[in-house]
Scaffold this motif. Sequence first.
Motif, PDB file in Angstrom:
ATOM      1  N   VAL A   1       0.761  -1.110  -0.234  1.00  0.00           N
ATOM      2  CA  VAL A   1       0.008   0.005   0.061  1.00  0.00           C
ATOM      3  C   VAL A   1       0.937   1.303   0.193  1.00  0.00           C
ATOM      4  O   VAL A   1       1.773   1.482   0.910  1.00  0.00           O
ATOM      5  CB  VAL A   1      -0.854   0.038   1.254  1.00  0.00           C
TER       6      VAL A   1
ATOM      7  N   PRO B   1       2.157   4.767   0.927  1.00  0.00           N
ATOM      8  CA  PRO B   1       1.398   5.662   1.704  1.00  0.00           C
ATOM      9  C   PRO B   1       1.237   7.112   0.876  1.00  0.00           C
ATOM     10  O   PRO B   1       2.052   7.516   0.076  1.00  0.00           O
ATOM     11  CB  PRO B   1       2.786   5.962   2.480  1.00  0.00           C
ATOM     12  N   GLU B   2       0.409   8.019   1.756  1.00  0.00           N
ATOM     13  CA  GLU B   2       0.185   9.457   0.803  1.00  0.00           C
ATOM     14  C   GLU B   2       1.207  10.208   1.248  1.00  0.00           C
ATOM     15  O   GLU B   2       1.530  10.290   2.619  1.00  0.00           O
ATOM     16  CB  GLU B   2      -1.181   9.813   1.176  1.00  0.00           C
TER      17      GLU B   2
ATOM     18  N   TYR C   1      -1.853  11.852  -5.554  1.00  0.00           N
ATOM     19  CA  TYR C   1      -1.975  10.418  -5.088  1.00  0.00           C
ATOM     20  C   TYR C   1      -3.172   9.760  -5.639  1.00  0.00           C
ATOM     21  O   TYR C   1      -4.240   9.760  -5.369  1.00  0.00           O
ATOM     22  CB  TYR C   1      -2.452  10.626  -3.463  1.00  0.00           C
ATOM     23  N   ASP C   2      -2.772   9.162  -6.895  1.00  0.00           N
ATOM     24  CA  ASP C   2      -3.618   8.566  -7.916  1.00  0.00           C
ATOM     25  C   ASP C   2      -2.784   7.583  -8.716  1.00  0.00           C
ATOM     26  O   ASP C   2      -1.640   7.581  -8.628  1.00  0.00           O
ATOM     27  CB  ASP C   2      -4.353   9.494  -8.639  1.00  0.00           C
TER      28      ASP C   2
ATOM     29  N   ASN D   1      -6.476   1.442  -7.563  1.00  0.00           N
ATOM     30  CA  ASN D   1      -6.841   2.003  -6.397  1.00  0.00           C
ATOM     31  C   ASN D   1      -8.182   1.437  -5.715  1.00  0.00           C
ATOM     32  O   ASN D   1      -9.087   1.119  -6.258  1.00  0.00           O
ATOM     33  CB  ASN D   1      -7.595   3.433  -7.098  1.00  0.00           C
ATOM     34  N   LYS D   2      -7.712   1.115  -4.437  1.00  0.00           N
ATOM     35  CA  LYS D   2      -8.557   0.400  -3.635  1.00  0.00           C
ATOM     36  C   LYS D   2      -8.966   1.072  -2.463  1.00  0.00           C
ATOM     37  O   LYS D   2      -8.083   1.458  -1.661  1.00  0.00           O
ATOM     38  CB  LYS D   2      -8.153  -1.190  -3.376  1.00  0.00           C
ATOM     39  N   GLU D   3     -10.335   1.471  -2.252  1.00  0.00           N
ATOM     40  CA  GLU D   3     -10.842   2.156  -1.138  1.00  0.00           C
ATOM     41  C   GLU D   3     -10.031   3.402  -0.842  1.00  0.00           C
ATOM     42  O   GLU D   3      -9.588   3.568   0.107  1.00  0.00           O
ATOM     43  CB  GLU D   3     -10.825   1.310   0.045  1.00  0.00           C
ATOM     44  N   LYS D   4      -9.747   4.211  -1.919  1.00  0.00           N
ATOM     45  CA  LYS D   4      -9.132   5.470  -1.778  1.00  0.00           C
ATOM     46  C   LYS D   4      -7.617   5.451  -1.363  1.00  0.00           C
ATOM     47  O   LYS D   4      -6.992   6.203  -0.971  1.00  0.00           O
ATOM     48  CB  LYS D   4      -9.923   6.481  -0.894  1.00  0.00           C
ATOM     49  N   THR D   5      -6.929   4.300  -1.606  1.00  0.00           N
ATOM     50  CA  THR D   5      -5.501   4.002  -1.452  1.00  0.00           C
ATOM     51  C   THR D   5      -4.983   3.230  -2.675  1.00  0.00           C
ATOM     52  O   THR D   5      -5.536   2.702  -3.246  1.00  0.00           O
ATOM     53  CB  THR D   5      -5.363   3.260  -0.257  1.00  0.00           C
ATOM     54  N   VAL D   6      -3.781   3.538  -3.031  1.00  0.00           N
ATOM     55  CA  VAL D   6      -3.217   3.011  -4.239  1.00  0.00           C
ATOM     56  C   VAL D   6      -2.354   2.000  -3.732  1.00  0.00           C
ATOM     57  O   VAL D   6      -1.519   1.942  -2.851  1.00  0.00           O
ATOM     58  CB  VAL D   6      -2.128   4.368  -4.848  1.00  0.00           C
ATOM     59  N   VAL D   7      -2.643   0.824  -4.587  1.00  0.00           N
ATOM     60  CA  VAL D   7      -2.002  -0.329  -4.159  1.00  0.00           C
ATOM     61  C   VAL D   7      -0.874  -0.976  -5.192  1.00  0.00           C
ATOM     62  O   VAL D   7      -1.473  -0.830  -6.363  1.00  0.00           O
ATOM     63  CB  VAL D   7      -3.113  -1.546  -3.620  1.00  0.00           C
TER      64      VAL D   7
END
Length: 588
Positions: A309, A311-312, A318-319, A435-441
Amino acid sequence: MALNQFMHPRNIYRTPPDFVKLFKEFEDFSTIAKMDVTGKVSIDFKDTRALRVLTKCLLKSDFDLDVVIPEDRLVPTLPLRLNYILWIEDLMISINKEYITGLDIGTGACAIYPLLAAKKNNWHMVGTEKDEDSLKMASDNVERNNLQHLIKLKKNTTASLVEHLFMEDNGMRFEFCMCNPPFYSNIQEVLDSRSPARKICLPKNAFTGSPQELITEGGELEFCRNLIKESAKFKDHILIFTTMIGHKYNMKELLLDLRAEGIKHTTTEFCQGRVTRWGIAWTYQNYDLYNLVPPRDKPRKKSIPITFVVPEISNLPYDVKHMVEKVQQLFDSLNIQYKIITKRRNETVLNFYAITNTWTNQRRKRRLLKKLEETMSKKQKCENHHECETSTSDLSIDEKSNIDTACNTVLTDKTDTETKDIGKPIVQGILKVSNKEKTVVFEMEYLEGSAGKEVRKATKGKMSEDSAENLTVKKRPKPNSKSEDSKPSKTGKTTEVETDPAVLQRRQKQIDYGKNTVGYHNYIKEVPIETRGKEDPKTPDKYTKYSRRSWDAQIKLWRIKLHKYDPNATSKTEDVESIKCEYDYESD
């Protein structure tokens, strides 16, 4: 490792063909086969003529099919083609179909699938082909075997895959369609697939096929996606759509497409020889294909994706788009080849392939470059500004040259060199940025390649051999001495030999650190081995038994002497003398 045991259970080639029988029955086969003194018969699978004759003889012997295989066309691998036909049989049995009509998209010059299906199962088949010459040769093969009443061939003059058939006759219906699409998008991909750099499970067979049989625009992934698009339009004309897949990462993308559309599907593996292919079947009818014909899972180790995951970071985008751009920049800096195989709004999938190891020792390189910057900044603070500028300008070129040489030496380490010698690919894998649940994986999955593992094993083996050889040389026991781990020294004392693997490994690591410095590389360049004296830096002997304190003192003394050859060398005579005293004390 041969995969014959994972063939379809009803495939007759799970038991290898009897070459002795073929040698006696077919004169053509005897011309390409060799029989040794024990009576064993073998052929050269790298010879295209041998492959062509073998396939022709097997078709005649096992299926009573007389097939002419043109020299400039693909030689069909019979066990693979039979695997596909048997899987289609399973699908037809699962939906209780007896009178069967099938469609072969791109039947080729041999029309191998229609011939096998018609001869073996008495199915009615329609084969389509775009190439005029291949269509003519396929027609000759059908007529030669008197199967015109079961097999019809049609030329495709459009860019579509199945639509052209229903434009001519909208009343046509098929129980299934099958396809073996071209695997590659250009000639370079064809050459890369047979490159000597790809020595992991390379096929033993010779390479055959014409450009129109091997290459299509966009490769097999785009070809199969077009088939999926057309299948939605003609879902009532064909009950079950199937296709063969040559690249596993393409199969994963196609499965994502089918799941995204909610299309019922199932998969299988076609295993034969050293080659594995995959099959996908999907339908819009009320058939639960996955449960009717479950995927055949071969018991092998599955690669688990590595998930990270991201980190922002504040003030940075962040996309998925910007993260993929960063990954591409990183791949470019490391000379890693990559190709985007899927690009969606919230997901991008890249297939990456590293030819050489370009990522090891990056930290060491950064340290050397940082040291260069510190050296240059110190010189600029000299008291005599004019003198300093002159010396800096005079030395900067040499220093930079020395630093660059050292960096290149460090980066081109044994792992990379030995990897090139072995000729195996470093690593190939799939990287998915989503992008999964507003996080970049990041999800990275290994596909193939040594990744340096074999090289490290080979290096360790070589080190073990060297260690054993050195120990053999070092172990010269004193006459009439009970201990074999000792040797007489010049002073008459018995010197013991270090044999603890952990200690030897630790010492080697300390020596490697010293040898991967700028000073060491300058030293071996400036002072040839034949001109070195007692006062010059001498690498400590890791095989002689010392206390921990005594060994560390020797390493420190050696490193201090090497510092004299650094670009910013300063006098450290006092440190050397103090270390000498400590070393002499410990040696007594």
